[in-house]
Design an enzyme around this catalytic site. Structure first.
Site, PDB file in Angstrom:
ATOM      1  CB  CYS A  12      14.104  65.335  -6.016  1.00  7.94           C
ATOM      2  SG  CYS A  12      15.811  64.823  -6.319  1.00  7.94           S
ATOM      3  CG  ASP A  53      24.171  56.005   9.749  1.00  5.50           C
ATOM      4  OD1 ASP A  53      24.335  55.026   9.001  1.00  5.50           O
ATOM      5  OD2 ASP A  53      24.206  57.181   9.365  1.00  5.50           O
ATOM      6  CB  CYS A 106      20.814  61.354  -3.835  1.00  8.26           C
ATOM      7  SG  CYS A 106      20.438  62.154  -2.270  1.00  8.26           S
ATOM      8  CB  CYS A 158       1.508  64.077  -0.361  1.00  7.79           C
ATOM      9  SG  CYS A 158       2.835  65.290  -0.322  1.00  7.79           S
ATOM     10  CB  CYS A 191      20.429  67.499  -0.392  1.00  9.30           C
ATOM     11  SG  CYS A 191      18.985  68.062  -1.318  1.00  9.30           S
ATOM     12  CB  CYS A 202       2.953  59.764   1.560  1.00  2.54           C
ATOM     13  SG  CYS A 202       4.531  59.735   2.414  1.00  2.54           S
ATOM     14  CB  CYS A 235       7.948  66.625   3.961  1.00  2.05           C
ATOM     15  SG  CYS A 235       6.882  65.397   4.746  1.00  2.05           S
TER      16      CYS A 235
HETATM   17  C1  B12 Z   1      22.748  54.472   2.777  1.00  4.04           C
HETATM   18  C2  B12 Z   1      22.148  55.664   3.490  1.00  4.04           C
HETATM   19  C3  B12 Z   1      22.029  56.856   2.779  1.00  4.04           C
HETATM   20  C4  B12 Z   1      22.248  56.934   1.272  1.00  4.04           C
HETATM   21  C5  B12 Z   1      21.015  56.294   0.563  1.00  4.04           C
HETATM   22  C6  B12 Z   1      19.678  56.827   1.144  1.00  4.04           C
HETATM   23  C7  B12 Z   1      18.521  55.854   1.126  1.00  4.04           C
HETATM   24  N1  B12 Z   1      17.317  56.419   1.081  1.00  4.04           N
HETATM   25  O1  B12 Z   1      18.699  54.646   1.196  1.00  4.04           O
HETATM   26  C8  B12 Z   1      22.434  58.471   1.045  1.00  4.04           C
HETATM   27  C9  B12 Z   1      23.898  58.810   1.136  1.00  4.04           C
HETATM   28  C10 B12 Z   1      21.879  59.005  -0.273  1.00  4.04           C
HETATM   29  C11 B12 Z   1      21.705  59.009   2.280  1.00  4.04           C
HETATM   30  C12 B12 Z   1      21.164  60.277   2.335  1.00  4.04           C
HETATM   31  C13 B12 Z   1      20.493  60.790   3.435  1.00  4.04           C
HETATM   32  N2  B12 Z   1      20.420  60.235   4.657  1.00  4.04           N
HETATM   33 CO1  B12 Z   1      21.028  58.435   5.056  1.00  4.04          CO
HETATM   34  N3  B12 Z   1      21.360  56.621   5.538  1.00  4.04           N
HETATM   35  C14 B12 Z   1      21.738  55.582   4.849  1.00  4.04           C
HETATM   36  C15 B12 Z   1      21.752  54.320   5.734  1.00  4.04           C
HETATM   37  C16 B12 Z   1      23.222  54.018   6.113  1.00  4.04           C
HETATM   38  C17 B12 Z   1      21.117  53.053   5.115  1.00  4.04           C
HETATM   39  C18 B12 Z   1      19.773  53.294   4.351  1.00  4.04           C
HETATM   40  C19 B12 Z   1      19.288  52.024   3.638  1.00  4.04           C
HETATM   41  O2  B12 Z   1      19.138  50.981   4.273  1.00  4.04           O
HETATM   42  N4  B12 Z   1      19.032  52.085   2.314  1.00  4.04           N
HETATM   43  C20 B12 Z   1      18.606  50.895   1.586  1.00  4.04           C
HETATM   44  C21 B12 Z   1      17.394  51.039   0.674  1.00  4.04           C
HETATM   45  C22 B12 Z   1      16.784  49.651   0.486  1.00  4.04           C
HETATM   46  O3  B12 Z   1      16.411  51.916   1.166  1.00  4.04           O
HETATM   47  P1  B12 Z   1      15.527  53.019   0.257  1.00  4.04           P
HETATM   48  O4  B12 Z   1      16.274  53.752  -0.748  1.00  4.04           O
HETATM   49  O5  B12 Z   1      14.814  53.815   1.252  1.00  4.04           O
HETATM   50  O6  B12 Z   1      14.533  52.232  -0.631  1.00  4.04           O
HETATM   51  C23 B12 Z   1      13.515  51.444  -0.152  1.00  4.04           C
HETATM   52  C24 B12 Z   1      12.472  52.055   0.757  1.00  4.04           C
HETATM   53  O7  B12 Z   1      12.128  53.379   0.385  1.00  4.04           O
HETATM   54  C25 B12 Z   1      11.361  51.069   0.539  1.00  4.04           C
HETATM   55  N5  B12 Z   1      10.030  51.565   0.811  1.00  4.04           N
HETATM   56  C26 B12 Z   1       9.350  52.434   0.096  1.00  4.04           C
HETATM   57  N6  B12 Z   1       8.148  52.635   0.631  1.00  4.04           N
HETATM   58  C27 B12 Z   1       8.062  51.860   1.723  1.00  4.04           C
HETATM   59  C28 B12 Z   1       7.033  51.712   2.645  1.00  4.04           C
HETATM   60  C29 B12 Z   1       7.216  50.844   3.717  1.00  4.04           C
HETATM   61  C30 B12 Z   1       6.138  50.671   4.735  1.00  4.04           C
HETATM   62  C31 B12 Z   1       8.430  50.142   3.842  1.00  4.04           C
HETATM   63  C32 B12 Z   1       8.615  49.249   4.988  1.00  4.04           C
HETATM   64  C33 B12 Z   1       9.438  50.308   2.912  1.00  4.04           C
HETATM   65  C34 B12 Z   1       9.253  51.187   1.844  1.00  4.04           C
HETATM   66  O8  B12 Z   1      11.473  50.649  -0.825  1.00  4.04           O
HETATM   67  C35 B12 Z   1      12.729  51.020  -1.346  1.00  4.04           C
HETATM   68  C36 B12 Z   1      13.410  49.882  -2.090  1.00  4.04           C
HETATM   69  O9  B12 Z   1      12.764  49.594  -3.231  1.00  4.04           O
HETATM   70  C37 B12 Z   1      20.893  54.811   6.978  1.00  4.04           C
HETATM   71  C38 B12 Z   1      21.404  54.301   8.347  1.00  4.04           C
HETATM   72  C39 B12 Z   1      21.019  52.880   8.621  1.00  4.04           C
HETATM   73  N7  B12 Z   1      21.966  52.109   9.042  1.00  4.04           N
HETATM   74  O10 B12 Z   1      19.861  52.525   8.456  1.00  4.04           O
HETATM   75  C40 B12 Z   1      21.010  56.360   6.916  1.00  4.04           C
HETATM   76  C41 B12 Z   1      19.746  57.169   7.224  1.00  4.04           C
HETATM   77  C42 B12 Z   1      18.608  56.566   6.412  1.00  4.04           C
HETATM   78  N8  B12 Z   1      20.049  58.471   6.660  1.00  4.04           N
HETATM   79  C43 B12 Z   1      19.574  59.467   7.314  1.00  4.04           C
HETATM   80  C44 B12 Z   1      19.624  60.820   6.896  1.00  4.04           C
HETATM   81  C45 B12 Z   1      19.339  61.882   7.952  1.00  4.04           C
HETATM   82  C46 B12 Z   1      19.927  61.131   5.564  1.00  4.04           C
HETATM   83  C47 B12 Z   1      19.752  62.511   4.879  1.00  4.04           C
HETATM   84  C48 B12 Z   1      18.480  63.247   5.292  1.00  4.04           C
HETATM   85  C49 B12 Z   1      21.004  63.389   5.169  1.00  4.04           C
HETATM   86  C50 B12 Z   1      20.961  64.728   4.439  1.00  4.04           C
HETATM   87  N9  B12 Z   1      20.205  65.682   4.930  1.00  4.04           N
HETATM   88  O11 B12 Z   1      21.635  64.912   3.469  1.00  4.04           O
HETATM   89  C51 B12 Z   1      19.745  62.094   3.379  1.00  4.04           C
HETATM   90  C52 B12 Z   1      18.306  61.869   2.885  1.00  4.04           C
HETATM   91  C53 B12 Z   1      18.185  61.438   1.450  1.00  4.04           C
HETATM   92  C54 B12 Z   1      16.899  60.638   1.240  1.00  4.04           C
HETATM   93  N10 B12 Z   1      15.864  61.264   0.700  1.00  4.04           N
HETATM   94  O12 B12 Z   1      16.846  59.456   1.608  1.00  4.04           O
HETATM   95  C55 B12 Z   1      18.812  59.004   8.561  1.00  4.04           C
HETATM   96  C56 B12 Z   1      17.322  59.097   8.261  1.00  4.04           C
HETATM   97  C57 B12 Z   1      16.436  59.413   9.445  1.00  4.04           C
HETATM   98  C58 B12 Z   1      14.974  59.241   9.024  1.00  4.04           C
HETATM   99  N11 B12 Z   1      14.117  60.034   9.603  1.00  4.04           N
HETATM  100  O13 B12 Z   1      14.639  58.430   8.212  1.00  4.04           O
HETATM  101  C59 B12 Z   1      19.359  57.519   8.717  1.00  4.04           C
HETATM  102  C60 B12 Z   1      18.356  56.508   9.259  1.00  4.04           C
HETATM  103  C61 B12 Z   1      20.566  57.622   9.674  1.00  4.04           C
HETATM  104  C62 B12 Z   1      20.142  57.818  11.148  1.00  4.04           C
HETATM  105  N12 B12 Z   1      20.387  56.832  11.978  1.00  4.04           N
HETATM  106  O14 B12 Z   1      19.599  58.824  11.557  1.00  4.04           O
HETATM  107  N13 B12 Z   1      21.633  58.084   3.271  1.00  4.04           N
HETATM  108  S1  SF4 Z   2       6.426  65.344   0.851  1.00  5.60           S
HETATM  109 FE1  SF4 Z   2       6.277  64.124   2.765  1.00  5.60          FE
HETATM  110  S2  SF4 Z   2       4.097  63.533   2.896  1.00  5.60           S
HETATM  111 FE2  SF4 Z   2       4.482  64.230   0.790  1.00  5.60          FE
HETATM  112  S3  SF4 Z   2       4.964  62.318  -0.338  1.00  5.60           S
HETATM  113 FE3  SF4 Z   2       6.910  63.214   0.322  1.00  5.60          FE
HETATM  114  S4  SF4 Z   2       7.385  62.205   2.261  1.00  5.60           S
HETATM  115 FE4  SF4 Z   2       5.197  61.864   1.856  1.00  5.60          FE
HETATM  116  S1  SF4 Z   3      18.232  64.685  -0.656  1.00  8.46           S
HETATM  117 FE1  SF4 Z   3      18.525  63.600  -2.612  1.00  8.46          FE
HETATM  118  S2  SF4 Z   3      16.461  62.841  -3.053  1.00  8.46           S
HETATM  119 FE2  SF4 Z   3      16.197  64.497  -1.568  1.00  8.46          FE
HETATM  120  S3  SF4 Z   3      15.878  66.366  -2.813  1.00  8.46           S
HETATM  121 FE3  SF4 Z   3      18.066  66.225  -2.329  1.00  8.46          FE
HETATM  122  S4  SF4 Z   3      18.880  65.218  -4.172  1.00  8.46           S
HETATM  123 FE4  SF4 Z   3      16.705  64.792  -4.148  1.00  8.46          FE
END
Ligand code: B12
Ligand code: SF4
Ligand code: SF4
Length: 310
Positions: free
Chosen positions: A195, A129, A215, A188, A241, A185, A248
């Site tokens: 959210c 990260d 978020c 589900c 959050c 998923c 899940c």
């Molecule tokens: C920016 C970022 C954030 C942002 C945006 C989150 C996001 N989902 O992108 C914010 C600040 C909101 C955030 C929050 C959190 N984050 Co953060 N974050 C990052 C970061 C730096 C980059 C993520 C990224 O590339 N986003 C870009 C977009 C394109 O991704 P996206 O929103 O997921 O959208 C795409 C995908 O969902 C995709 N998609 C949908 N379905 C599918 C299916 C398949 C097969 C594929 C391939 C793709 C795909 O389509 C979407 C685009 O249209 C990473 C670290 C890293 N360097 O990777 C950590 C990371 C994702 N975060 C992490 C964590 C722990 C969190 C939180 C749980 C922290 C918390 N408890 O508050 C929350 C979770 C919120 C959530 N539900 O995502 C962990 C996640 C671990 C994991 N198991 O995934 C990471 C990987 C850091 C780490 N190294 O541990 N985060």
């Molecule tokens: S709650 Fe978990 S298993 Fe259900 S849709 Fe969300 S990520 Fe997938």
């Molecule tokens: S981490 Fe963000 S996307 Fe997940 S429940 Fe909280 S507000 Fe919603």
């Protein structure tokens, strides 16, 4: 001739250094269908995280990050605690223990040293990260799990509460894992429905997409404004959050990884009342250090104001 490494041996060494899973992927470019970053950026979902706009091409292709890279070793450490903090104001579980950047880097450096002991010419760089590389998508590409509707990486055994990191190297391996093709998923939608801010939206091509502007995690951690948007319902979270993870089924069934009471950060219940000096001490070596003291005060005030209305 370049170095060819035994993949099975590296997985054993990774387990010995405390990683619960390890996948090995070829370093190649992730296409838009695999990592839909452009679409996410075009929709403005990154809010003011402008670092997500920079080096977008590098984020897709680790060979632009590490010259000559051939392999990405993706690593998982689960963090689900045995219980969550009590009380109305709370912090997210990923910040209960030592800062994961420090913990993951330490283990990854130890793993690199262990590999060097077997292969003298081994050279590699660890990431968690901290650089333009998508941790979740490499975990999928290395065959360990899938991207769930909550947009997080889900491991079939450990759920989404796991930290992710990568070791990128020019070395060639004798076996590469295939991108994950297993469980997913299915029908589900619990996270989407749970959210409180409707932050999990759907992209033009029907993919789940997280809109950071809505978020709580973004707003309480990354948003540096003096006040938070009035309509953001943090449900008492003052740092991060967990709502879309707590509901899940894969997290509910996942084993816990540590006892909160055994942890040095277990006094976090007093965080919302902390003065600046106490906050500095509590956030040392903690993911909490990502925020400034004024953000903590702002988040506490925001959560208390909302509580009067709900
Ligand atoms: C920016 C970022 C954030 C942002 C945006 C989150 C996001 N989902 O992108 C914010 C600040 C909101 C955030 C929050 C959190 N984050 Co953060 N974050 C990052 C970061 C730096 C980059 C993520 C990224 O590339 N986003 C870009 C977009 C394109 O991704 P996206 O929103 O997921 O959208 C795409 C995908 O969902 C995709 N998609 C949908 N379905 C599918 C299916 C398949 C097969 C594929 C391939 C793709 C795909 O389509 C979407 C685009 O249209 C990473 C670290 C890293 N360097 O990777 C950590 C990371 C994702 N975060 C992490 C964590 C722990 C969190 C939180 C749980 C922290 C918390 N408890 O508050 C929350 C979770 C919120 C959530 N539900 O995502 C962990 C996640 C671990 C994991 N198991 O995934 C990471 C990987 C850091 C780490 N190294 O541990 N985060
Ligand atoms: S709650 Fe978990 S298993 Fe259900 S849709 Fe969300 S990520 Fe997938
Ligand atoms: S981490 Fe963000 S996307 Fe997940 S429940 Fe909280 S507000 Fe919603």
């Amino acid at each position: 001739m370049y170095l060819v490494i035994n993949s099975a041996l590296i997985k054993q060494l990774a387990a010995a250094e405390g990683f619960s899973d390890c996948g090995i992927a070829r370093a190649e470019r992730l296409g838009e269908e695999e990592y839909p970053l452009d679409e996410w950026l075009e929709a403005g979902c990154q809010a003011d995280m402008h670092y997500m706009e920079r080096n977008a091409e590098m984020r897709r292709d680790p060979r632009l990050l590490v010259e000559g890279a051939r392999t990405v070793i993706s690593l998982v450490v689960p963090y689900k605690p045995d219980r969550q903090m009590d009380g109305g104001l709370k912090i997210s579980q990923y910040a209960y223990s030592e800062d994961y950047h420090e913990m993951m880097k330490r283990r990854m450096y130890r793993l690199i040293v262990a590999i060097e002991e077997k292969y003298q010419d081994f050279e590699a760089r660890p990431f968690v990260d901290t650089a333009p590389i998508s941790d979740r998508h490499w975990a999928v590409h290395a065959g360990m799990g899938w991207i769930g509707r909550n947009t997080l990486f889900i491991h079939p055994r450990y759920g989404s509460m796991c930290y992710l990191g990568e070791i990128v190297t020019a070395a060639e391996f004798d076996h590469y894992d295939e991108p994950y093709q297993g469980k997913c998923c299915a029908e589900c939608r619990r996270c989407v429905d749970a959210c409180p801010n409707h932050a999990i939206t759907t992209s033009a091509v029907g993919m789940p997409m997280l809109d950071a502007r809505r978020c709580t995690s973004y707003n309480t951690i990354e948003n540096r404004a003096e006040s938070l948007p009035a309509d953001i319902d943090t449900r008492g979270y003052v740092f991060g959050c967990d709502i879309c993870q707590n509901v899940c089924p894969f997290n509910i069934q996942a084993p816990s990884s540590f006892r909160l009471d055994d942890n040095s950060k277990a006094n976090l219940e007093s965080l919302p009342e902390a003065d600046e000096k106490e906050f500095k001490s509590m956030s040392k070596h903690s993911a909490l250090s990502r925020i400034k003291y004024f953000q903590l005060r702002r988040n506490v005030e925001h959560a208390r104001k909302r509580y009067r209305f709900v």
